[in-house]
Design a protein around this motif. Structure first.
Motif, short mmCIF file in Angstrom:
data_model
loop_
_atom_site.label_atom_id
_atom_site.label_comp_id
_atom_site.label_asym_id
_atom_site.label_seq_id
_atom_site.Cartn_x
_atom_site.Cartn_y
_atom_site.Cartn_z
N GLY A 33 35.55 34.07 49.60
CA GLY A 33 35.69 34.31 48.11
C GLY A 33 34.69 33.67 47.45
O GLY A 33 34.53 33.86 46.34
N SER A 40 34.17 33.13 36.68
CA SER A 40 35.32 32.91 37.63
C SER A 40 34.99 33.29 38.99
O SER A 40 34.43 34.18 39.21
N ARG A 82 37.74 33.29 42.84
CA ARG A 82 38.80 32.97 43.51
C ARG A 82 38.63 32.91 45.09
O ARG A 82 38.32 33.74 45.54
N SER A 137 39.77 31.66 48.97
CA SER A 137 40.95 31.55 49.97
C SER A 137 40.76 30.82 51.04
O SER A 137 39.48 30.63 51.41
N PHE A 157 40.18 24.57 37.20
CA PHE A 157 40.46 25.02 38.70
C PHE A 157 41.99 24.73 38.73
O PHE A 157 42.79 24.01 38.36
N THR A 158 42.53 26.01 39.48
CA THR A 158 44.19 25.99 39.71
C THR A 158 44.16 26.09 41.43
O THR A 158 43.74 27.10 41.84
N SER A 213 46.65 26.73 44.61
CA SER A 213 48.05 27.40 44.79
C SER A 213 48.30 27.73 46.53
O SER A 213 47.05 28.02 47.08
N TYR A 245 44.56 28.95 47.85
CA TYR A 245 43.86 29.58 47.01
C TYR A 245 43.30 28.63 45.99
O TYR A 245 43.91 27.37 45.78
N ARG A 264 41.70 29.13 42.40
CA ARG A 264 41.03 29.82 41.28
C ARG A 264 40.28 28.92 40.50
O ARG A 264 40.64 27.60 39.93
N MET A 265 39.05 29.24 40.39
CA MET A 265 37.83 28.41 39.53
C MET A 265 37.63 29.32 38.30
O MET A 265 36.91 30.34 38.45
N ASN A 266 37.96 28.55 37.04
CA ASN A 266 37.41 29.44 35.77
C ASN A 266 36.33 28.39 35.11
O ASN A 266 36.15 27.21 35.53
#
Length: 122
Positions: free
Chosen positions: A8, A17, A19, A21, A68-69, A71, A80, A82-84
């Motif tokens: 990813g 952004s 994401r 994996s 970042f989130t 999950s 995962y 998630r990078m914003n």
């Protein structure tokens, strides 16, 4: 045989952004906390986020908190990130790794995959 495969990554402009994996196999996935780590050129590897085995607890480094989130989907054996609002200083190779138990308080195993390169640049 434990295997973690990161994907990813890519080149993204500042503010963009991505994401990531982390696909896992070879162990009982939902027994272990999993962390995302990164290593920039000339710097030590650092953990940026971790998620407990159930997904109920998450930790973030101050440098990525709020952007970042992390999950996980235990049915898919995948974690995962998630990078914003990405910044140039987020440029690094990103790796995932198991912690030695269900909580992020356990140290991690030193089994590293190939990682995935994230480059933030205009």
């Amino acid at each position: 045989q434990l295997q973690l495969v990161e994907s990813g990554g890519g080149l993204v402009q500042p503010g963009g952004s991505l994401r990531l994996s982390c696909a896992a196999s070879g162990f009982t996935f939902d027994y272990y906390a999993i962390g995302w780590f990164r290593q920039a050129p000339g710097k030590e590897r650092e953990e940026v986020s971790c998620i407990s085995s159930s997904g109920g607890r998450t930790n973030y480094a101050d440098s990525v908190k709020g952007r970042f989130t992390i999950s996980r989907d235990n049915a898919k054996n995948t974690v995962y990130l998630r990078m914003n609002s990405l910044k140039p200083e987020d440029t690094a190779i990103y790796y995932c790794a198991l912690h030695r138990g269900s909580s992020c308080s356990y140290p991690q195993f030193e089994d590293w995959g190939q990682g995935t390169q994230v480059t933030v640049s205009s």
